[in-house]
Design a protein around this motif. Structure first.
Motif, PDB file in Angstrom:
ATOM      1  N   ASP A 168       0.849  -1.193   0.000  1.00 34.09           N
ATOM      2  CA  ASP A 168       0.000   0.000   0.000  1.00 34.09           C
ATOM      3  C   ASP A 168       0.883   1.241   0.000  1.00 34.09           C
ATOM      4  N   GLU A 169       0.258   2.393  -0.214  1.00 33.09           N
ATOM      5  CA  GLU A 169       0.926   3.686  -0.110  1.00 33.09           C
ATOM      6  C   GLU A 169       0.259   4.498   0.985  1.00 33.09           C
ATOM      7  N   SER A 170       1.023   5.403   1.580  1.00 34.15           N
ATOM      8  CA  SER A 170       0.458   6.279   2.596  1.00 34.15           C
ATOM      9  C   SER A 170       1.188   7.618   2.577  1.00 34.15           C
ATOM     10  N   LYS A 171       0.482   8.660   2.953  1.00 36.91           N
ATOM     11  CA  LYS A 171       1.039  10.013   2.961  1.00 36.91           C
ATOM     12  C   LYS A 171       1.398  10.430   4.383  1.00 36.91           C
ATOM     13  N   MET A 174       5.054  10.776   0.132  1.00 33.04           N
ATOM     14  CA  MET A 174       4.248   9.590  -0.118  1.00 33.04           C
ATOM     15  C   MET A 174       5.166   8.379  -0.039  1.00 33.04           C
ATOM     16  N   VAL A 175       4.699   7.361   0.678  1.00 34.32           N
ATOM     17  CA  VAL A 175       5.540   6.199   0.943  1.00 34.32           C
ATOM     18  C   VAL A 175       4.837   4.926   0.478  1.00 34.32           C
ATOM     19  N   TRP A 176       5.608   4.036  -0.149  1.00 32.12           N
ATOM     20  CA  TRP A 176       5.109   2.711  -0.510  1.00 32.12           C
ATOM     21  C   TRP A 176       5.803   1.686   0.378  1.00 32.12           C
ATOM     22  N   GLY A 177       5.040   0.703   0.843  1.00 30.74           N
ATOM     23  CA  GLY A 177       5.628  -0.338   1.674  1.00 30.74           C
ATOM     24  C   GLY A 177       4.920  -1.671   1.467  1.00 30.74           C
ATOM     25  N   ALA A 178       5.542  -2.720   1.976  1.00 32.18           N
ATOM     26  CA  ALA A 178       4.954  -4.063   1.882  1.00 32.18           C
ATOM     27  C   ALA A 178       5.196  -4.808   3.186  1.00 32.18           C
ATOM     28  N   PRO A 216      11.499  -3.136   2.619  1.00 31.74           N
ATOM     29  CA  PRO A 216      12.042  -1.775   2.547  1.00 31.74           C
ATOM     30  C   PRO A 216      11.012  -0.780   2.046  1.00 31.74           C
ATOM     31  N   LEU A 217      11.097   0.443   2.558  1.00 33.32           N
ATOM     32  CA  LEU A 217      10.186   1.505   2.143  1.00 33.32           C
ATOM     33  C   LEU A 217      10.674   2.167   0.859  1.00 33.32           C
ATOM     34  N   CYS A 218       9.727   2.670   0.096  1.00 35.93           N
ATOM     35  CA  CYS A 218      10.039   3.463  -1.090  1.00 35.93           C
ATOM     36  C   CYS A 218       9.396   4.834  -0.937  1.00 35.93           C
ATOM     37  N   ILE A 248      10.339   8.398   9.605  1.00 31.37           N
ATOM     38  CA  ILE A 248       9.445   7.378   9.061  1.00 31.37           C
ATOM     39  C   ILE A 248      10.165   6.038   8.954  1.00 31.37           C
ATOM     40  N   GLU A 249      11.395   6.068   8.443  1.00 33.41           N
ATOM     41  CA  GLU A 249      12.174   4.834   8.304  1.00 33.41           C
ATOM     42  C   GLU A 249      12.452   4.184   9.661  1.00 33.41           C
TER      43      GLU A 249
END
Length: 234
Positions: free
Chosen positions: A48-51, A87-91, A99-101, A198-199
């Protein structure tokens, strides 16, 4: 005031507005997955992505004033109408997080496939190794593009069919909430500081937390069935 309202039992929730077609698709999907076990859900890599906003949890001190001082500069508190954000993408899976993008600009099919290549595949390698897995993502245009479908076919990756407007079915939404809650006491002054916070918050999420969330999937499914496709408490 907000905390007092919470203690009284009134907790505001934001839920997607579903039309009849979407509700029926959610109900059908949940019925099909009704007998999936936790072991089966553990094979799913959720994404998903989140702001995240710079001002999140950074409200500063209250401004106290005397009668008649309301408009005095020293008694005014500044605010940002359009705070800086990322905006961040994660799994995540039952085994932990990948890892976050940090996403730059709008996501189209080409840029989404770059995320898949450089962040989803490493996430799968970290969390599943050589074992098979099923990938989950929502129905945003970049994800449902024909070229994205071809990318998955070319890489031999099975994609989980997913009902629209169903954040309550995605356990990674809970991880975004956990991460943002941990950021409430941070005071980032730059986007780089925000990204670092965030990381750090994401890295502190444990495999045990992830496993508990994956273990909630059968209950989420039952909740959707009980609600006849309407949004649930999750």
């Amino acid at each position: 005031m907000y905390r007092r309202v919470q203690k009284m039992g009134y907790i505001p929730q934001v839920k997607p507005l579903l039309n009849q077609k979407q509700r029926l698709k959610r109900l059908t999907w949940a019925t099909e997955k009704q007998h999936w076990t936790v072991a089966q859900w553990s094979k799913v890599l959720f994404s998903d992505e989140s702001k995240f906003c710079m001002s999140f949890g950074n409200q500063g001190a209250r401004v106290w004033r005397k009668t008649g001082e309301r408009e005095m500069p020293k008694c005014l508190k500044s605010s940002v109408k359009y705070p800086q954000s990322v905006m961040v993408w994660g799994a995540m899976s039952a085994a932990g997080v990948g890892p976050l993008c940090f996403i730059k600009g709008r996501v189209n099919a080409a840029s989404y496939q770059e995320i898949l290549e450089h962040f989803m595949l490493p996430s799968a390698e970290k969390l599943y190794g050589d074992e098979d897995f099923i990938f989950q993502h929502d129905l945003a245009p970049a994800r449902s593009a024909k070229t994205t479908g071809k990318w998955f076919t070319d890489h031999g990756i099975t994609v989980l069919n997913w009902p629209a407007n169903s954040p309550d079915l995605n356990p990674i939404e809970n991880l975004w909430y956990i991460g943002k809650r941990k950021l409430r006491d941070t005071r980032p002054n730059t986007l780089d500081e925000l990204k670092a916070a965030i990381e750090a918050s994401w890295a502190s999420i444990t495999p045990q937390q992830c496993h508990r969330l994956i273990a909630s999937m059968p209950r989420r499914i039952e909740a959707v069935i009980s609600a006849k496709g309407f949004p649930t408490k999750y």
